[in-house]
Design a protein around this motif. Structure first.
Motif, short mmCIF file in Angstrom:
data_model
loop_
_atom_site.label_atom_id
_atom_site.label_comp_id
_atom_site.label_asym_id
_atom_site.label_seq_id
_atom_site.Cartn_x
_atom_site.Cartn_y
_atom_site.Cartn_z
N ILE A 1 0.87 -1.18 0.00
CA ILE A 1 0.00 0.00 0.00
C ILE A 1 0.91 1.23 0.00
O ILE A 1 1.30 1.74 1.05
N THR B 1 -6.02 4.27 7.84
CA THR B 1 -6.73 4.15 6.56
C THR B 1 -5.97 3.24 5.59
O THR B 1 -6.57 2.62 4.72
N GLN C 1 -9.65 -4.27 2.71
CA GLN C 1 -10.67 -4.31 1.67
C GLN C 1 -10.22 -5.09 0.44
O GLN C 1 -11.05 -5.63 -0.29
N HIS C 2 -8.91 -5.14 0.24
CA HIS C 2 -8.39 -5.83 -0.93
C HIS C 2 -7.72 -7.17 -0.59
O HIS C 2 -7.13 -7.80 -1.48
N ARG D 1 -1.75 -2.00 -4.19
CA ARG D 1 -2.91 -1.17 -3.93
C ARG D 1 -2.45 0.24 -3.51
O ARG D 1 -2.57 0.64 -2.36
N ARG E 1 -2.09 4.42 -3.20
CA ARG E 1 -3.03 5.50 -2.91
C ARG E 1 -2.46 6.83 -3.41
O ARG E 1 -1.29 6.92 -3.77
N HIS F 1 -7.70 0.12 3.81
CA HIS F 1 -7.53 -0.07 2.37
C HIS F 1 -7.01 -1.47 2.06
O HIS F 1 -7.50 -2.14 1.14
#
Length: 267
Positions: free
Chosen positions: A70, A107, A114-115, A97, A99, A111
């Motif tokens: 991330i 967060t 969720q993936h 993933r 951002r 994130h």
């Protein structure tokens, strides 16, 4: 009022070099899968090494895994390195993933969750402060006791810290001491960030955690005890980052103290 049913267990001795962990098939006929959440910011030099170590640890233990990177728009090209790693290890093992910018650790975990497709989730630092060789011990302890959370500790028998000067060691010790006095969390290393969660437990704890910055990890453990989640501890050795600069400064220390007091008054 804080609950009191949290259980703590310790593993002693050297970490075995290669151990294959056998799991009975679940009711759905599959073995557990593990997702690693790696939030990154300017970790271009560290990322290839930590990913290699993670792949090695999971492969030797015969565990199903994915590593979710991330990246928060690192200006040093961390995402480009992550793309090369994905090409080398495969999209099923390296999941990207990114951002748009630095949006906070909490967060980033949301994130990542969720993936994620894993049943269990590891959180750890991408700067090699946390060595993946301890993953086998985390998994073994969790499976033996069905813990909701397993957290790494630097401050029990077999754990330790390397590469810190006296000021940094004192800062960490005092931070944990103050938190222990004020919050009675039931774990020996409240400010650590190398942990294994059941996926549903992590999602719940993040949803009720209010803090940001360095207090975030601490509140996660306090909330875990508040909701009577079971917690185990694995001694780990923490090594200061080799590449890049530490993100801990005076502002973070002040923020920690403010957050600690706010958490004390809230709980």
């Amino acid at each position: 009022m804080l609950g009191s049913s949290c259980r703590t267990s310790h593993f002693k001795g050297a970490i075995p070099q290669t151990v294959v962990i056998e799991f009975p098939p679940s009711a759905m006929g599959k073995t557990p899968k593990y997702s690693v959440l790696l939030p990154t910011y300017n970790e271009r030099q560290n990322l290839p090494i930590i990913v290699w170590l993670l792949v090695k640890a999971f492969t030797e233990a015969n565990l199903d895994y994915e590593i979710i990177v991330i990246d928060d728009a690192s200006p040093d090209g961390t995402l480009e390195i992550a793309k090369q790693l994905q090409s080398a290890y495969g999209e099923n093992h390296i999941v990207l993933r990114p951002r748009a910018g630095k949006l906070g650790l909490g967060t980033a975990y949301v994130h990542g969750i969720q993936h994620s497709t894993g049943d269990y989730i590891f959180i750890m630092d991408a700067d090699m402060s946390h060595h993946p060789k301890f993953i086998q011990e985390f998994v073994r302890l969790q499976q033996q006791n069905n813990y909701d959370v397993v957290t790494g500790t630097r401050y029990s028998h077999g754990g330790g810290v390397y590469g810190w000067d006296l000021r940094r060691k004192l800062t960490s010790r005092v931070a944990n001491y103050l938190a222990d006095i004020l919050l009675n969390p039931g774990v020996s290393d409240l400010t650590g960030s190398f942990r294994l969660y059941k996926k549903s437990v992590l999602a719940h704890l993040i949803s009720v955690t209010k803090s940001k910055g360095y207090v975030f990890q601490m509140e996660m453990m306090v909330r875990a005890r508040q909701f009577n989640y079971s917690i185990g501890e694995v001694p780990i050795t923490f090594v200061d980052r080799v590449f890049g600069e530490s993100k801990l400064g005076a502002d973070e220390i002040v923020g920690y103290l403010k957050g600690l007091w706010a958490l004390f008054t809230d709980i």
